[in-house]
Each structure stands twice: as C-alpha cells, then as structure tokens.
Design an enzyme around this catalytic site. Structure first.
Site, mmCIF file in Angstrom:
data_model
loop_
_atom_site.group_PDB
_atom_site.id
_atom_site.type_symbol
_atom_site.label_atom_id
_atom_site.label_comp_id
_atom_site.label_asym_id
_atom_site.label_seq_id
_atom_site.Cartn_x
_atom_site.Cartn_y
_atom_site.Cartn_z
ATOM 1 C CD GLU A 341 27.808 52.710 30.849
ATOM 2 O OE1 GLU A 341 27.242 52.373 31.897
ATOM 3 O OE2 GLU A 341 29.041 52.755 30.704
ATOM 4 C CG ASP A 415 33.502 54.394 34.170
ATOM 5 O OD1 ASP A 415 33.048 54.817 35.233
ATOM 6 O OD2 ASP A 415 33.153 53.315 33.655
ATOM 7 C CD GLU A 443 33.287 49.660 37.143
ATOM 8 O OE1 GLU A 443 32.672 50.586 37.690
ATOM 9 O OE2 GLU A 443 33.106 49.327 35.958
#
Ligand code: GCW
Length: 747
Positions: A341, A415, A443
């Site tokens: 990323e 993820d 998240e």
C-alpha cells in the site's frame, strides 16, 4: 454448521412481571432512589466541598475494585489479613499499590503491609531473588516457569497458613498479583490455591496505528494516548493506567507508531520521547517497539538509496540501532510494513522481503532485538487474486529469515474482514517464526459503534485445522511452538484504545482488548471463560444479568457477520472509511479495493471463485483443507462465497436457495440486534445507569446500521438475482438510490 437463533435468557423470577407492573415498580423505586440519591449527593458535596464525584464512565476498565458481596466477602476477609511484599523496586512498589488499593476496595478494609509474615492469612509476594523465597520448598519449580510465569499456593510458611504468590522475577510476581485480584473479582475460592501459570506465547503485543500528529489510523476512540508534544518532560498519569491494564492481562509489548510509518520517529528528538514512554512502561513488564520507515536513511540522512544490501544503508541502520539501545536498553525491536500500500521496502531495489528483514535484524541482533516483518503485502497485477498474494510472495522464503525475525500474518488472507478463513501461510512456513495479527480495533466491524465480541472470531481462527502435520494441526499449535518448536512465539493485536474516557469508545469493546491479552497469554482459553471473567470484573456481579450478557457477547460476532457479510461474502464496505455497506462500489483506483471485485455478483450468481475453476488460490491450503474448501459441496457454508461463485438457486443445507438464505441471514442479523436491545431493556438496574445508557445508545446505532446493511446489500444484489425476497425478510426502508447516495457515516 448453522448457528442457533439467539435465545433470550430468563431473568430473575422477581423481575418476570408484566411490563406494566414492572414499570410502576421501577418508577416507585426510582423515585425513592432519586430522593435518597439527592440526599446523598448533598451530603457528599458538603463533605468533600463539591469536588467531583467518581463517575461510572468506564475509565477503570476491568480493574474495578468495588467491595465484594457476601458471603464471599466474609470468607476473603477471614483469609486475607496482611500483605507481605518484601523488597524495594519500582515493580514491587506497583505490586504493593495494586494489591493494597485492590484489596482495600474489594474487602472494604485496609490491610497492614509488612516485611515479614506475622499472622495466618498473610498474602505473600515473592520473586526468586528475595531471601524469604529460599524458604519455599518449591523454589526449584519457579525457574521452570520462565521470566513471566508465577505460582500461587496456599502453604504453611514461617509457621503461618498463608497464600504465596511466587515467581522467578518481579514481573512474574506482578502477573500473579493481578491473577490473585481477578480470583477475588470473579468470586473464586482462595482457601486452597495451587496455581501455576506461564504465558504460552512470548511476544504479546499491541500494535498502535498512531500517527505522530495524534491521529490514529482506524482508531475510533479518540486520539493517540502518546502526547508527543509534552513528552518527555510530562508523563500523563493515564500512561500508567494504560500499562496497568496491559500488564493485568499479560500484554508485554507495545508498538508505538503506525506501520504506515513516519521516519521522524527515529530522530534523536523523538527517540528521547520514546525512551520516556519505555521508562514508564518498564516496571509493568512492557517493552516498546517502533515501526521504522524503510526509506528512513534517505529521509533523515539524505542517503541516495535504502537498498538493504548497500553498505551505507546497512551501517546507517546499525548506528540507528545502537543509538536506540543506548537510550532504551530493553527496546523490543522493529515492526515493518514494506512494499505494501505505497510503503517503501526492499522490493523497490529488487531485493526480497527476507533480505530487507534480515538487514534490519542484523542491526538489532547484538542488542537482542527482533524484527517483526508483516506479511500484508500485495501488488496489484491484472487479473490476480489478492487473497493469494502474501503466500505467493513470502512462502518461497521459508527458512531464509534470520533467527530474530518473526513474520506477522493477519488472521485471514484479505484484511480483517468480519469473517475470513485462516490465512494459508499458517502451517505453510515450518521454518519461519509466524505470529498472527488480529485487529482489535473494528475497522470492518462497525467501528466503536457495534457490539462484536471478537474472542469468538479469534477462537474460530485459532481452532482451525491447518492439517500442516496431519489432522489436529490447529493454528494454535502452529503458533505456540508445539508443531515447529520455533524459538520465538507471539501474537499481535491492532489496538482499539484512545483518549476517550472509556478507552475504547464503546464500553463493551473493552472486552476485546481484555480478550486479546488473555488469548495471547493462553490461546486455549474459551470465549465463554473470557466473557464471563470480563463481565464479572467490569459490568455486573448479578448472576442472571451476567448470564444474559454472556449470551449476548457470545452471539454478537456471528450476528454482525449476518448483517454485514454472510455466507463468505467480504469487503462490501464503502470505500475509504469502511463503515457502511457499498457493494456497488467500483471507483477505487485499484480493483482489489472495490467491493465488486470481491463479490462478483452477476445474473448467474455471486461469490469469488478461488477453486480450481477460478483463481485456484485454494490450492495454497494443505490437503485435505484445499479439497474441503475447494469443492462446492464440502465447503463450509460460512465460507461458501469466499471460495465459490454460486448460482442463485443453488440449494444450501437448509434446502433453501442461496438467494433465500442470503436474505434470511441478513434478516437474522437485524433481528439479533433488535432482540438484544429488548434484552438490554430488561437489564436496567443490573449495571450502573451511566454505562447502561451509553450502551443502550450504541445498540440503537447498531440497529440502525444493521438495517441499512441488510437493505442496501439485498436491494443491490437483487438487481442481479431478480428474485423476490423470501418470506420473513422485511421490506427495505429506503430505495437503493437513496442508499447509494449517502454513506452510513453521513446519516
Ligand atoms: O486494513 C488495512 C487498513 C489500512 C492499514 C492496512 C495495514 C495501517 O485499511 O489502514 O494500514 O490494512 O494493515 O497495513
């Protein structure tokens, strides 16, 4: 296996009256209570000059030491008469204060603190270097417990019947002290103790994704606890409470900064601040670690390269390590996100991950530090399957990492989704020290708004059978050294803490911090035990209420999966913030950041084909897991759409079609939240009003959100399935256009 529908637990018989009677009962008692409360508050204000009255704001976490109820109280009072904690050190001081305050609160009386045993009922705390320890007949056993373990035994010592908390080190004694307090908080007998505990995993780490400007990436409970501008001069007392809380559950390391790292953390100025934190945490047995930016030599010292094989880079990191260890002799080491990323890393110079990790490892090795290399690496290649990227990139390097390198692998291959199958790297790297990374912060699980007790999810992962060395090769055995005898073991969790008064934003989510620590200490603990401990210590000692809350907690994760991503769906989240649903999302610059990439819904069906007819990344699992997941008929339904693209009319075990089951799962998730809210209503009075109301408000948000998830996903998928919703699924509250127009975050 299908989950049973959540059941409401019966309450105490006395509470099972009609709602009207109950209301009038409540009203009368609350009037009385209000009257007596106001009298009390006047009295308190007069007494203490109107200073603040302790609020039930959740700050105390599970370290609440309010007076215990009878009959246990009388029993404990009779069995604990004095504290004997000989010696002087910062850690012993912490033990004295924790046991002193804790027992004073729990027993409602203060205990004399002595240097030697004078009475029956002494609570004696000893580490091996204390002269009194020489008199323990079982001293030899202590060294076998290692540097963090402890024993608690009821014994005759110096002619008195006493409880002894004994350990090789003071840190072990601290863990034993917290264990003893927990026994009391959970009302366990202490008449004849014989406890022997040591952590099963060595590195038990909280990873903080804290930025130097005080923000927290994926943090939902306020700002960073590290106030860089006031460090090193000022140490906020809250930092000690943070360390206490961690030590109480056995967490022994904290990575202070975000893996998306800022090189500044390695400057002399910041290292002094880091050292101040390290000094604060050290007496609690907690070491600090940092996330270095791989390109730091270029950014901080103007080097032309960060190539891990370049001599000037190697020597830069060696000097940096020396500088760090001068300030912090017990510095834990580095946690590195590289070539992921947008982060720099060795791949930029055509070097392997192992070459990058080993170069840093060589710099910290002389100081006994470690390098924790993250396996969360994926490069966007056209047509590839992101779920297979880490295995493809790292597995071939098994056996090539230095002895002080650990590979930190997220629990699942994508993820931190609400549910993922275990990552295929577990069990696939027998010559590498693999440790799991969990995300305690939510998240993808409703931030700090949704109640989701994550111990159940982590338990499912830890219990997964990798078949790496035949049947029974669970992830737990892969990571705790039983299968591969690795020298260093560990577990990491991305922290959910922040400056919110209650630390985690939602009172219930303190339980996930607690659960992470408990599982890292003992990865065999059941979710039920962890929930029960936490409830008794934190929320209520009312047995019926505790039972009802335990049920809520244990069912909560499955319910969130139901209303977000049932049957193996994943990554249906609104781009960027990942809070609400956006299965239609298709505008991120990378395909594999878009929900449409993951669910692949079309007229024929839905799901990502990772079987032999698709990306075949299922082949990364060992046999027979790969066959089980890889065949439509044997794939567990909870992972169905993770591994297969399934026709809408495919019949599930229930006999219903996929489309109908999808609808029913979403509805079941919503129904669970509604039932939980009703259950919560009945719990009024079982916990203090302040936390009760705060939780009630969060549950209202959770219901609103669950409805949006159900409606948005079903309306959108219906545009492909073109089938009516099955009976029992509520009609959507709004149109698909409306859901697409406004993110849940903005409602
Ligand atoms: O979960 C994703 C997050 C990123 C995070 C990344 C990672 C720290 O969306 O915010 O970056 O994973 O784990 O590195």
């Amino acid at each position: 296996m299908e989950r049973k529908r959540p059941r409401l637990q019966p309450l105490q018989p006395g509470r099972l009256r009609s709602s009207r009677t109950r209301l009038s009962f409540m009203t009368r008692s609350s009037i009385n209570r209000r009257l007596s409360l106001s009298f009390l508050s006047v009295a308190v204000c007069l007494l203490i000059g109107a200073t603040s009255v302790s609020a039930e704001d959740g700050y105390r976490l599970w370290l609440r030491y309010d007076q215990l109820p009878s009959p246990q109280l009388n029993d404990y009072r009779a069995r604990i008469s004095e504290l004997v904690i000989p010696g002087q050190s910062a850690t012993l001081e912490i033990i004295r204060s924790e046991l002193g305050n804790g027992l004073q609160g729990l027993l409602g009386k203060s205990l004399p603190v002595r240097e030697r045993i004078e009475n029956d009922g002494a609570l004696v705390v000893l580490s091996a270097n204390n002269p009194l320890a020489a008199r323990l007949k079982w001293k030899g056993e202590l060294s076998a417990l290692g540097p963090e373990g402890f024993q608690i035994k009821t014994r005759k010592l110096d002619g008195h019947l006493v409880n002894v908390i004994a350990a090789q080190t003071e840190i072990g004694a601290l863990h034993g002290s917290f264990y003893f307090l927990r026994l009391l908080q959970t009302l366990k007998p202490i008449a004849s103790l014989s406890v022997s505990e040591e952590p099963r995993l060595q590195l038990r780490l909280l990873d903080h994704w804290d930025n130097l400007d005080g923000t927290i990436e994926r943090g939902y409970a306020g700002r960073s606890l590290w106030n860089w501008s006031e460090l090193p001069a000022t140490i906020d007392p809250r930092l000690r409470d943070y360390a206490r809380a961690n030590a109480s559950v056995g967490i022994n390391g904290t990575v202070l900064n975000n893996v998306n790292a800022n090189a500044q953390i390695l400057t002399a100025e910041y290292l002094r601040k880091v050292a101040a934190l390290a000094n604060t945490f050290r007496p609690y047995g907690i070491r600090v670690y940092l996330s270095p930016r791989f390109s730091a030599p270029m950014e901080l010292s103007g080097l032309k390269t960060a190539d891990p094989l370049a001599p000037e880079v190697i020597s830069w990191w060696q000097k940096k390590a020396d500088e760090i260890y001068d300030l912090i002799p017990d510095f834990g080491g580095f946690l590195v996100k590289a070539n992921s990323e947008g982060q720099p890393g060795p791949r930029t110079y055509n070097r392997s991950h192992a070459e990058g990790a080993n170069m840093l490892a060589a710099a910290v090795a002389p100081h006994h530090g470690v390098v924790i290399w993250r396996a969360f690496v994926y490069d966007m290649k056209p047509g590839y399957d992101r779920a297979g990227a880490a295995d493809a990139e790292l597995q071939p390097f098994d056996g090539t990492f230095a002895p002080n390198v650990l590979l930190q692998v997220k629990n699942g291959p994508i993820d931190f989704q609400p549910r993922e199958p275990f990552h295929p790297l577990f069990g696939a790297m027998p010559r590498t020290q693999v440790i799991p990374e969990f995300q305690i912060t939510q998240e993808y699980l409703g931030w700090s708004n949704h109640l989701a007790f994550l111990a159940s999810m982590w338990r499912e992962f830890l219990d997964s059978d990798t078949f790496a060395k035949g049947s029974g090769s669970t992830v737990t055995k892969v990571i705790d050294g039983r299968l591969y005898h690795q020298k260093i073991t560990g577990m990491a969790g991305v922290a959910n803490t922040g400056t919110d008064r209650n630390w985690t934003g939602h009172h219930f989510l303190q339980a996930n911090w607690y659960a992470f620590g408990r599982l890292a200490w003992n990865p065999d603990l059941s979710s039920r035990q962890i929930a029960a401990e936490w409830i008794a210590m934190t929320l209520t000692r009312d047995a019926n209420a505790a039972q009802a809350i335990e049920r809520i907690m244990l069912d909560s994760h499955e319910a969130v999966v139901d209303y977000m991503t049932p049957l193996g769906l994943h990554h249906l989240f609104w781009g960027g913030h990942h809070y609400g649903p956006a299965p239609w999302w298709n505008k991120e610059k990378r395909d594999d950041w878009n929900p449409v990439y993951f669910h692949r819904a079309d007229a024929a069906g839905i799901g990502f084909d990772r079987s032999a007819t698709g990306s075949n990344t299922v082949a990364q699992y060992q046999a027979p897991v790969r066959e089980q997941f890889g065949r439509l008929h044997s794939c567990p339904e909870k992972f169905l759409l993770w591994f297969h693209h399934v026709p809408w009319d495919y019949r599930l075990h229930s006999g219903k079609t996929l489309w109908d089951e999808l609808g029913l799962h979403y509805e079941r998730g919503v129904d669970w939240v509604r039932a939980t809210r009703r259950q919560w209503d009945l719990l009024k009075g079982a916990i203090d009003d302040e936390r009760y109301e705060a939780i009630a408000q969060k549950l209202a948000i959770q219901e609103r959100d669950a409805i949006v998830w159900r409606d948005a996903c079903l309306l959108y998928f219906q545009t492909f399935a073109k089938r009516p919703l099955p009976a029992g699924v509520e009609k959507a509250a709004k149109s698909l256009d409306e859901y697409e127009a406004k993110s849940l975050l903005d409602q």
